[in-house]
Design a protein around this motif. Structure first.
Motif, PDB file in Angstrom:
ATOM      1  N   UNK A 396       0.827  -1.209   0.000  1.00 17.16           N
ATOM      2  CA  UNK A 396       0.000   0.000   0.000  1.00 17.16           C
ATOM      3  C   UNK A 396       0.861   1.258   0.000  1.00 17.16           C
ATOM      4  N   UNK A 397       1.967   1.206   0.741  1.00 15.09           N
ATOM      5  CA  UNK A 397       2.842   2.372   0.840  1.00 15.09           C
ATOM      6  C   UNK A 397       3.856   2.444  -0.294  1.00 15.09           C
ATOM      7  N   UNK A 398       4.409   1.301  -0.685  1.00 13.85           N
ATOM      8  CA  UNK A 398       5.514   1.302  -1.640  1.00 13.85           C
ATOM      9  C   UNK A 398       5.069   1.300  -3.099  1.00 13.85           C
ATOM     10  N   UNK A 399       3.958   0.626  -3.396  1.00 14.16           N
ATOM     11  CA  UNK A 399       3.551   0.455  -4.792  1.00 14.16           C
ATOM     12  C   UNK A 399       3.327   1.780  -5.523  1.00 14.16           C
ATOM     13  N   UNK A 400       2.662   2.779  -4.905  1.00  9.97           N
ATOM     14  CA  UNK A 400       2.470   4.036  -5.629  1.00  9.97           C
ATOM     15  C   UNK A 400       3.770   4.742  -5.992  1.00  9.97           C
ATOM     16  N   UNK A 401       4.842   4.465  -5.255  1.00  8.54           N
ATOM     17  CA  UNK A 401       6.138   5.115  -5.491  1.00  8.54           C
ATOM     18  C   UNK A 401       7.046   4.248  -6.354  1.00  8.54           C
ATOM     19  N   UNK A 402       7.118   2.962  -6.047  1.00  7.30           N
ATOM     20  CA  UNK A 402       8.055   2.066  -6.710  1.00  7.30           C
ATOM     21  C   UNK A 402       7.445   1.292  -7.864  1.00  7.30           C
ATOM     22  N   UNK A 403       6.130   1.255  -7.944  1.00  5.88           N
ATOM     23  CA  UNK A 403       5.486   0.474  -8.993  1.00  5.88           C
ATOM     24  C   UNK A 403       5.792  -1.007  -8.838  1.00  5.88           C
ATOM     25  N   UNK A 404       6.023  -1.693  -9.979  1.00  7.00           N
ATOM     26  CA  UNK A 404       6.285  -3.127  -9.949  1.00  7.00           C
ATOM     27  C   UNK A 404       7.581  -3.475  -9.226  1.00  7.00           C
ATOM     28  N   UNK A 405       8.485  -2.473  -9.042  1.00  3.31           N
ATOM     29  CA  UNK A 405       9.733  -2.718  -8.313  1.00  3.31           C
ATOM     30  C   UNK A 405       9.469  -3.099  -6.859  1.00  3.31           C
ATOM     31  N   UNK A 406       8.285  -2.757  -6.342  1.00  2.00           N
ATOM     32  CA  UNK A 406       7.950  -3.142  -4.967  1.00  2.00           C
ATOM     33  C   UNK A 406       7.882  -4.654  -4.826  1.00  2.00           C
ATOM     34  N   UNK A 407       7.382  -5.347  -5.861  1.00  3.31           N
ATOM     35  CA  UNK A 407       7.327  -6.813  -5.822  1.00  3.31           C
ATOM     36  C   UNK A 407       8.730  -7.403  -5.769  1.00  3.31           C
ATOM     37  N   UNK A 408       9.619  -6.853  -6.577  1.00  6.69           N
ATOM     38  CA  UNK A 408      11.004  -7.333  -6.585  1.00  6.69           C
ATOM     39  C   UNK A 408      11.666  -7.072  -5.242  1.00  6.69           C
ATOM     40  N   UNK A 409      11.396  -5.910  -4.656  1.00 10.61           N
ATOM     41  CA  UNK A 409      11.999  -5.577  -3.371  1.00 10.61           C
ATOM     42  C   UNK A 409      11.516  -6.541  -2.293  1.00 10.61           C
ATOM     43  N   UNK A 410      10.236  -6.865  -2.296  1.00  4.56           N
ATOM     44  CA  UNK A 410       9.726  -7.835  -1.323  1.00  4.56           C
ATOM     45  C   UNK A 410      10.415  -9.179  -1.483  1.00  4.56           C
ATOM     46  N   UNK A 411      10.569  -9.642  -2.711  1.00  2.00           N
ATOM     47  CA  UNK A 411      11.232 -10.936  -2.944  1.00  2.00           C
ATOM     48  C   UNK A 411      12.678 -10.895  -2.468  1.00  2.00           C
ATOM     49  N   UNK A 412      13.351  -9.775  -2.694  1.00  2.00           N
ATOM     50  CA  UNK A 412      14.748  -9.654  -2.280  1.00  2.00           C
ATOM     51  C   UNK A 412      14.880  -9.700  -0.761  1.00  2.00           C
ATOM     52  N   UNK A 413      14.002  -8.995  -0.061  1.00  2.00           N
ATOM     53  CA  UNK A 413      14.034  -9.012   1.405  1.00  2.00           C
ATOM     54  C   UNK A 413      13.775 -10.419   1.913  1.00  2.00           C
ATOM     55  N   UNK A 414      12.825 -11.116   1.337  1.00  2.00           N
ATOM     56  CA  UNK A 414      12.510 -12.482   1.781  1.00  2.00           C
ATOM     57  C   UNK A 414      13.691 -13.430   1.591  1.00  2.00           C
ATOM     58  N   UNK A 415      14.469 -13.215   0.531  1.00  2.00           N
ATOM     59  CA  UNK A 415      15.588 -14.110   0.219  1.00  2.00           C
ATOM     60  C   UNK A 415      16.906 -13.646   0.830  1.00  2.00           C
TER      61      UNK A 415
END
Length: 448
Positions: A396-415
């Motif tokens: 909700x907070x990151x998507x409006x700023x980062x767009x689809x890069x928010x999904x990549x960032x979440x995956x990176x943090x998880x890994x």
């Protein structure tokens, strides 16, 4: 010469061999902080902070989610200001404040960050939290005034910076003493009564902690840190983790207001139409009642307003970034906020800070009264927010700023535990790679 027993214990902690639950929580904290940082871009405080840092702190370190580079101290200052600009980041009830808001920017500001494994990065982040939280508990046990988080989270920043630089116990003692001495012991309740961009002092806390470590590396000496002199608080360092009691916020407003938000949301489905609301009475603890601004004129005022948070909750069914930015002129939220009356409960005040409670009573135009039970803020270990909901909050907070890069960032943090931290760093700044640690602006000389 300062006592080195606690500094030695801090340096003996192995950031790659901590309990599994510590790494899990550190990863959740990281994702949450990054979401808040992304969501805070564009807030007026952040725009002013960026221009100030770029003009006054030249250097080669990238700024979090922003074009431009500055010195390590400037990058830490900006990152702390950025996260603090949107009051949605994690905290700890016994410190009455926040650690991660300074620890993460302090770590990211140092060129040494790029040499860490992902696992060690998460471990160092957790250790920084732990030192800061213990320092905060110690400060509140010993100081006569209620200081902002920057007064104690600066010690956590100094500790993890010294660890990342590979300095000695003596240098750590000097850094902690310097951070404590120069830390911003600003009065929190002044900012509660008069909300401004000063916020919680954490930008200055991040900058102070990094400065203290850099000075210690160059041979600068500091007075012994008084906050390390409570033996019962520090003797179990490494075996007990206060960090595991970290709370998370669902809404971008002061945590003191969030019990009342939960109580209002529990009644919302019983309100036929908000136009039928005649009066809203909120009963809570003393510090929450001090969040009394009913018609905020700025996002800072809205984030520190209990009436505004409750009004937004009744109007929208939630409190989100829009609630504390675009909604400031919304006529129905303004009307509801003006109908809220705040009442202190001596019982609830006695429970603070370990517990934060609120009740809400809504009187409708037909004379009916809707009364909530006693509610506590969500997000504490005893009343947790599901991690899936925290992931939703991140997007909700990151998507409006980062767009689809928010999904990549979440995956990176998880890994992250299984990969280098450089994969994460590449997504946090659009500007350039981090400065080589060997090119630091201050000497690598050791203290004598």
């Amino acid at each position: 010469m300062p006592d080195l027993s606690v500094p030695k214990k801090i340096l003996e902690l192995d950031a790659t061999a901590l309990p599994a639950e510590v790494y899990d929580l550190s990863r959740t904290c990281l994702l949450d902080l990054l979401g808040v940082a992304a969501g805070a871009t564009g807030i007026p405080l952040t725009r002013i902070a960026r221009e100030f840092v770029l003009n006054q702190y030249p250097g080669k370190q990238p700024l979090l989610f922003s074009e431009g580079v500055s010195s390590s101290t400037g990058a830490a200052l900006y990152g702390g200001w950025l996260i603090d600009a949107l009051d949605a980041h994690d905290g700890h009830v016994l410190t009455k404040g926040h650690a991660g808001v300074a620890i993460l920017p302090g770590m990211l500001s140092l060129p040494e960050i790029q040499t860490l494994s992902g696992r060690r990065f998460l471990g160092e982040l957790a250790i920084g939290y732990e030192i800061a939280i213990r320092a905060g508990i110690s400060l509140h046990n010993s100081a006569c005034d209620y200081h902002t988080s920057g007064a104690w989270n600066c010690l956590g920043v100094a500790a993890v910076a010294v660890r990342m630089m590979g300095l000695s116990a003596q240098q750590l003692a000097e850094a902690l003493g310097t951070a404590e001495f120069y830390g911003p012991r600003s009065q929190m309740m002044r900012c509660i009564d008069h909300p401004t961009m000063l916020k919680d002092g954490s930008g200055w806390g991040a900058m102070t902690g990094v400065s203290a470590a850099l000075l210690a590396r160059a041979g600068f000496t500091g007075a012994p840190a008084l906050l390390l002199e409570e033996p019962d608080l520090w003797e179990d360092l490494g075996t007990r983790w206060h960090f595991l009691d970290t709370y998370f916020k669902r809404y971008p407003v002061c945590y003191w207001a969030q019990p009342a938000v939960e109580a209002a949301l529990a009644l919302r489905t019983s309100v036929p139409d908000t136009e039928q609301v005649e009066e809203i009475r909120v009963t809570s603890f003393h510090q929450a009642i001090r969040l009394h601004t009913s018609l905020p004129q700025s996002t800072e005022g809205a984030q520190y307003s209990l009436p505004w948070a409750v009004a937004c909750a009744l109007h929208r069914g939630t409190v989100n970034r829009q609630s504390v930015t675009d909604d400031l002129v919304h006529p129905e939220v303004l009307r509801l906020s003006g109908k809220i009356r705040l009442c202190e409960s001596a019982e609830f005040s006695d429970c603070f800070p370990a517990k934060r409670y609120a009740m809400v009573t809504i009187r409708l135009t037909d004379g009916r009264e809707l009364v909530s039970g006693r509610f506590e803020a969500r997000g504490t270990p005893g009343n947790p927010i599901d991690r899936n909901e925290l992931v939703t909050k991140f997007h909700e907070l990151a998507q409006p700023v980062l767009g689809s890069a928010a999904d990549r960032l979440e995956r990176t943090v998880n890994a992250l535990p299984d990969q280098p931290v450089t994969e994460l760093l590449a997504q946090l700044s659009p500007t350039m790679p981090y400065q080589d640690p060997k090119e630091s602006s201050l000497s690598h000389a050791t203290a004598t």
